[in-house]
Design a protein around this motif. Structure first.
Motif, PDB file in Angstrom:
ATOM      1  N   ASP A 226       3.693  -4.920 -13.698  1.00 12.78           N
ATOM      2  CA  ASP A 226       4.559  -3.740 -13.626  1.00 12.78           C
ATOM      3  C   ASP A 226       3.938  -2.736 -12.657  1.00 12.78           C
ATOM      4  O   ASP A 226       2.722  -2.490 -12.689  1.00 12.78           O
ATOM      5  N   ASP A 227       4.778  -2.143 -11.799  1.00 15.29           N
ATOM      6  CA  ASP A 227       4.314  -1.161 -10.804  1.00 15.29           C
ATOM      7  C   ASP A 227       3.258  -1.734  -9.868  1.00 15.29           C
ATOM      8  O   ASP A 227       2.378  -1.012  -9.381  1.00 15.29           O
ATOM      9  N   ALA A 228       3.339  -3.055  -9.632  1.00 14.53           N
ATOM     10  CA  ALA A 228       2.370  -3.689  -8.728  1.00 14.53           C
ATOM     11  C   ALA A 228       2.601  -3.211  -7.297  1.00 14.53           C
ATOM     12  O   ALA A 228       3.731  -2.917  -6.894  1.00 14.53           O
ATOM     13  N   THR A 229       1.512  -3.137  -6.539  1.00 14.17           N
ATOM     14  CA  THR A 229       1.615  -2.744  -5.134  1.00 14.17           C
ATOM     15  C   THR A 229       0.767  -3.687  -4.286  1.00 14.17           C
ATOM     16  O   THR A 229      -0.342  -4.063  -4.673  1.00 14.17           O
ATOM     17  N   TRP A 230       1.334  -4.106  -3.151  1.00 11.51           N
ATOM     18  CA  TRP A 230       0.617  -5.013  -2.240  1.00 11.51           C
ATOM     19  C   TRP A 230      -0.379  -4.220  -1.406  1.00 11.51           C
ATOM     20  O   TRP A 230      -0.113  -3.093  -1.014  1.00 11.51           O
ATOM     21  N   GLU A 231      -1.517  -4.856  -1.150  1.00  5.78           N
ATOM     22  CA  GLU A 231      -2.532  -4.250  -0.291  1.00  5.78           C
ATOM     23  C   GLU A 231      -2.929  -5.244   0.785  1.00  5.78           C
ATOM     24  O   GLU A 231      -2.721  -6.448   0.637  1.00  5.78           O
ATOM     25  N   GLY A 232      -3.549  -4.726   1.840  1.00  7.80           N
ATOM     26  CA  GLY A 232      -4.021  -5.633   2.880  1.00  7.80           C
ATOM     27  C   GLY A 232      -4.705  -4.905   4.005  1.00  7.80           C
ATOM     28  O   GLY A 232      -4.440  -3.726   4.252  1.00  7.80           O
ATOM     29  N   ALA A 233      -5.596  -5.608   4.667  1.00  3.19           N
ATOM     30  CA  ALA A 233      -6.340  -5.152   5.848  1.00  3.19           C
ATOM     31  C   ALA A 233      -7.365  -4.084   5.517  1.00  3.19           C
ATOM     32  O   ALA A 233      -8.544  -4.352   5.437  1.00  3.19           O
ATOM     33  N   SER A 234      -6.903  -2.861   5.298  1.00  5.94           N
ATOM     34  CA  SER A 234      -7.870  -1.799   5.013  1.00  5.94           C
ATOM     35  C   SER A 234      -7.555  -1.155   3.670  1.00  5.94           C
ATOM     36  O   SER A 234      -6.453  -1.290   3.146  1.00  5.94           O
ATOM     37  N   SER A 235      -8.545  -0.476   3.112  1.00  9.59           N
ATOM     38  CA  SER A 235      -8.392   0.221   1.833  1.00  9.59           C
ATOM     39  C   SER A 235      -8.803   1.677   2.019  1.00  9.59           C
ATOM     40  O   SER A 235      -9.374   2.047   3.048  1.00  9.59           O
ATOM     41  N   LYS A 236      -8.543   2.482   0.989  1.00  8.06           N
ATOM     42  CA  LYS A 236      -8.953   3.899   1.031  1.00  8.06           C
ATOM     43  C   LYS A 236      -9.611   4.271  -0.278  1.00  8.06           C
ATOM     44  O   LYS A 236      -9.166   3.852  -1.350  1.00  8.06           O
ATOM     45  N   THR A 237     -10.676   5.056  -0.188  1.00  7.03           N
ATOM     46  CA  THR A 237     -11.307   5.571  -1.399  1.00  7.03           C
ATOM     47  C   THR A 237     -10.461   6.702  -1.972  1.00  7.03           C
ATOM     48  O   THR A 237      -9.531   7.190  -1.314  1.00  7.03           O
ATOM     49  N   ASP A 238     -10.813   7.128  -3.189  1.00  4.36           N
ATOM     50  CA  ASP A 238     -10.129   8.278  -3.794  1.00  4.36           C
ATOM     51  C   ASP A 238     -10.166   9.485  -2.870  1.00  4.36           C
ATOM     52  O   ASP A 238      -9.243  10.292  -2.830  1.00  4.36           O
ATOM     53  N   GLY A 239     -11.266   9.590  -2.117  1.00  6.21           N
ATOM     54  CA  GLY A 239     -11.428  10.738  -1.214  1.00  6.21           C
ATOM     55  C   GLY A 239     -10.767  10.543   0.139  1.00  6.21           C
ATOM     56  O   GLY A 239     -10.916  11.388   1.031  1.00  6.21           O
ATOM     57  N   GLY A 240     -10.035   9.431   0.315  1.00  7.68           N
ATOM     58  CA  GLY A 240      -9.282   9.224   1.551  1.00  7.68           C
ATOM     59  C   GLY A 240     -10.063   8.597   2.686  1.00  7.68           C
ATOM     60  O   GLY A 240      -9.600   8.573   3.828  1.00  7.68           O
ATOM     61  N   ILE A 241     -11.244   8.042   2.408  1.00 10.16           N
ATOM     62  CA  ILE A 241     -12.030   7.392   3.465  1.00 10.16           C
ATOM     63  C   ILE A 241     -11.549   5.949   3.602  1.00 10.16           C
ATOM     64  O   ILE A 241     -11.528   5.188   2.639  1.00 10.16           O
ATOM     65  N   GLU A 242     -11.160   5.561   4.821  1.00  8.02           N
ATOM     66  CA  GLU A 242     -10.652   4.209   5.052  1.00  8.02           C
ATOM     67  C   GLU A 242     -11.826   3.256   5.271  1.00  8.02           C
ATOM     68  O   GLU A 242     -12.823   3.609   5.890  1.00  8.02           O
ATOM     69  N   PHE A 243     -11.696   2.033   4.767  1.00  9.63           N
ATOM     70  CA  PHE A 243     -12.729   1.017   4.974  1.00  9.63           C
ATOM     71  C   PHE A 243     -12.096  -0.359   4.916  1.00  9.63           C
ATOM     72  O   PHE A 243     -10.949  -0.507   4.469  1.00  9.63           O
ATOM     73  N   ILE A 244     -12.818  -1.375   5.373  1.00  7.87           N
ATOM     74  CA  ILE A 244     -12.342  -2.763   5.335  1.00  7.87           C
ATOM     75  C   ILE A 244     -13.263  -3.511   4.383  1.00  7.87           C
ATOM     76  O   ILE A 244     -14.443  -3.696   4.663  1.00  7.87           O
ATOM     77  N   ALA A 245     -12.734  -3.926   3.228  1.00  8.60           N
ATOM     78  CA  ALA A 245     -13.581  -4.490   2.166  1.00  8.60           C
ATOM     79  C   ALA A 245     -14.148  -5.857   2.526  1.00  8.60           C
ATOM     80  O   ALA A 245     -15.249  -6.199   2.101  1.00  8.60           O
ATOM     81  N   ASN A 246     -13.407  -6.645   3.295  1.00  9.44           N
ATOM     82  CA  ASN A 246     -13.883  -7.975   3.695  1.00  9.44           C
ATOM     83  C   ASN A 246     -13.803  -8.119   5.204  1.00  9.44           C
ATOM     84  O   ASN A 246     -12.758  -7.853   5.798  1.00  9.44           O
ATOM     85  N   VAL A 247     -14.900  -8.552   5.812  1.00 11.37           N
ATOM     86  CA  VAL A 247     -14.891  -8.908   7.234  1.00 11.37           C
ATOM     87  C   VAL A 247     -15.367 -10.353   7.324  1.00 11.37           C
ATOM     88  O   VAL A 247     -16.515 -10.635   7.036  1.00 11.37           O
ATOM     89  N   PRO A 248     -14.477 -11.303   7.644  1.00 14.79           N
ATOM     90  CA  PRO A 248     -13.100 -11.109   8.100  1.00 14.79           C
ATOM     91  C   PRO A 248     -12.133 -10.913   6.929  1.00 14.79           C
ATOM     92  O   PRO A 248     -12.479 -11.180   5.789  1.00 14.79           O
ATOM     93  N   THR A 249     -10.920 -10.455   7.252  1.00 14.26           N
ATOM     94  CA  THR A 249      -9.834 -10.411   6.264  1.00 14.26           C
ATOM     95  C   THR A 249      -8.519 -10.719   6.963  1.00 14.26           C
ATOM     96  O   THR A 249      -8.255 -10.211   8.044  1.00 14.26           O
ATOM     97  N   GLU A 250      -7.738 -11.584   6.355  1.00 13.52           N
ATOM     98  CA  GLU A 250      -6.430 -11.971   6.897  1.00 13.52           C
ATOM     99  C   GLU A 250      -5.361 -11.852   5.820  1.00 13.52           C
ATOM    100  O   GLU A 250      -4.214 -12.210   6.052  1.00 13.52           O
ATOM    101  N   GLU A 251      -5.708 -11.383   4.630  1.00 13.25           N
ATOM    102  CA  GLU A 251      -4.825 -11.490   3.468  1.00 13.25           C
ATOM    103  C   GLU A 251      -4.011 -10.230   3.192  1.00 13.25           C
ATOM    104  O   GLU A 251      -4.394  -9.121   3.534  1.00 13.25           O
ATOM    105  N   VAL A 252      -2.871 -10.452   2.562  1.00 11.57           N
ATOM    106  CA  VAL A 252      -2.112  -9.398   1.893  1.00 11.57           C
ATOM    107  C   VAL A 252      -2.033  -9.847   0.434  1.00 11.57           C
ATOM    108  O   VAL A 252      -1.634 -10.975   0.148  1.00 11.57           O
TER     109      VAL A 252
END
Length: 411
Positions: A226-252
């Protein structure tokens, strides 16, 4: 080995992947066999403004000696400082971020007691859960990358002398991580933008479930939480800092509903679990739970994995990866989940990511489970994508959409 590419790679995973911010504490986990690469990452961390860079050395041979020779009760008796050594940095007002460099021998623990390994691993994960919640909830930036330790390179390229195998694995890593372009930052900006566009389309469809089939016998229906959301490529911390959790990453990827997974799925690549290989595996789900399973090699190890705790026989993630991903195109079997999971569509036994539920990082475990997210001490990605994988989705209002045709994105 190309020293320029090595520093480019280190700079990219530290300054873009982790995205170290000024004054943050930066924790690096690295094998003792890769000091030059660790030093390159430390340099990049300080250049990015880190106030402290802490390196935690890891050693396959030492791990094997401990697992083989120490009593289980002593191996599972964790000391408070082991958890505090992470939390002290996470709780620092300037915060922290972390990089794990994966380079272990995929069969470092082959032949040891699988039950003992699994129980020790479970005890360790349970003990470290307060720290793992920082990464699972994206409260800190985190990144997993890889470097070719000799024992791993020898497994991937057994026909070559070890030095040549390491050299060749470096080259493949540089290629699939877009470092060989000479400008990984620009190459990744383009890749992230394309992946985000697909993620956004999947979210816009408001899917109820997805149906995955391939000619190897896979026929799996995955209802989404319920209320699922797709993610992919980059992520963001609670504070809004963008990062890439896996290098490499090709997934959604998205969160399945823990009680709405049905059908049978066949693994398409071997899986490394606790230093041992599971090959030719399959599982059958009913109402979210594995009710039958088997493997051509190490079937008992698969059984151990699925009985780790009460929810390790359910899945916490479903991820889509095209067969044309650079990792799959390389033709190399890496025996390393970080790479192999980005060569094929996959599912993960065990815990789901709270960030795959809208507002999930602020929810309690009970609230997340009410939404259908699975909770477990493990999160083990296993590859299920085939060259002819066909995936359709059904929206919440009953429309059918095509997601994958012959192993590739349909949009």
């Amino acid at each position: 080995m190309n020293q320029h590419f090595l520093q480019l790679y280190a700079d990219f995973i530290v300054k873009v992947g982790v995205n170290v911010r000024p004054r943050q504490n930066f924790i690096v986990r690295c094998p003792v066999t890769m000091p030059d690469f660790a030093h390159a990452c430390v340099r990049a961390g300080y250049e990015a403004g880190a106030k402290t860079v802490v390196v935690r050395w890891e050693d396959d041979k030492l791990t094997r000696l401990n697992m083989e020779m120490a009593d289980e009760k002593d191996l599972t008796a964790m000391k408070p400082y082991e958890l505090r050594s992470y939390l002290d940095y996470a709780e620092d007002p300037d915060g922290c971020c972390t990089l794990a460099i994966h380079a272990e021998d995929p069969e470092a623990l082959a032949g040891l007691d699988a039950g003992k390994l699994n129980r020790v691993s479970l005890a360790r994960r349970t003990f470290l859960k307060p720290w793992q919640e920082y990464t699972m909830n994206d409260r800190v930036q985190w990144c997993v990358a890889a470097a070719p330790a000799p024992s791993w390179a020898a497994k991937v390229f057994p026909e070559l002398p070890v030095e040549e195998a390491v050299e060749k694995l470096w080259q493949v890593i540089f290629d699939v991580c877009r470092v060989s372009t000479g400008d990984p930052v620009t190459a990744w900006q383009e890749h992230v933008a394309k992946t985000k566009a697909r993620r956004d389309q999947l979210n816009a469809w408001n899917l109820d479930h997805v149906h995955i089939v391939s000619s190897n016998g896979t026929d799996l229906t995955v209802g989404l939480a319920d209320d699922a959301t797709w993610e992919g490529a980059s992520s963001k911390t609670d504070g809004g800092i963008e990062f890439i959790a896996n290098v490499p990453t090709e997934e959604v990827f998205c969160a399945p509903h823990r009680e709405r997974v049905n059908g049978t799925v066949y693994g398409t690549k071997p899986y490394v679990y606790n230093g041992q290989l599971i090959e030719g595996w399959h599982v059958t789900f009913k109402d979210g739970k594995v009710v039958e399973h088997g493997a051509e090699k190490n079937a008992s190890l698969l059984a151990e994995l699925l009985s780790t705790d009460e929810n390790s026989n359910r899945i916490g993630e479903v991820a889509f990866v095209p067969a044309s991903s650079p990792i799959n195109r390389s033709g190399v079997l890496f025996f390393n989940t970080l790479f192999d999971e980005n060569a094929a569509c996959h599912i993960a036994f065990g815990a789901g990511y709270p960030t795959n539920i809208k507002g999930g990082s602020a929810m309690t475990r009970a609230q997340l489970m009410e939404k259908g997210l699975n909770d477990s001490a493990i999160h083990e990605d296993v590859m299920i994508g085939a060259p002819d994988t066909h995936i359709t989705g059904t929206t919440k209002d009953g429309q059918e959409v095509t997601i994958f045709v012959n192993g590739e994105w349909a949009f």
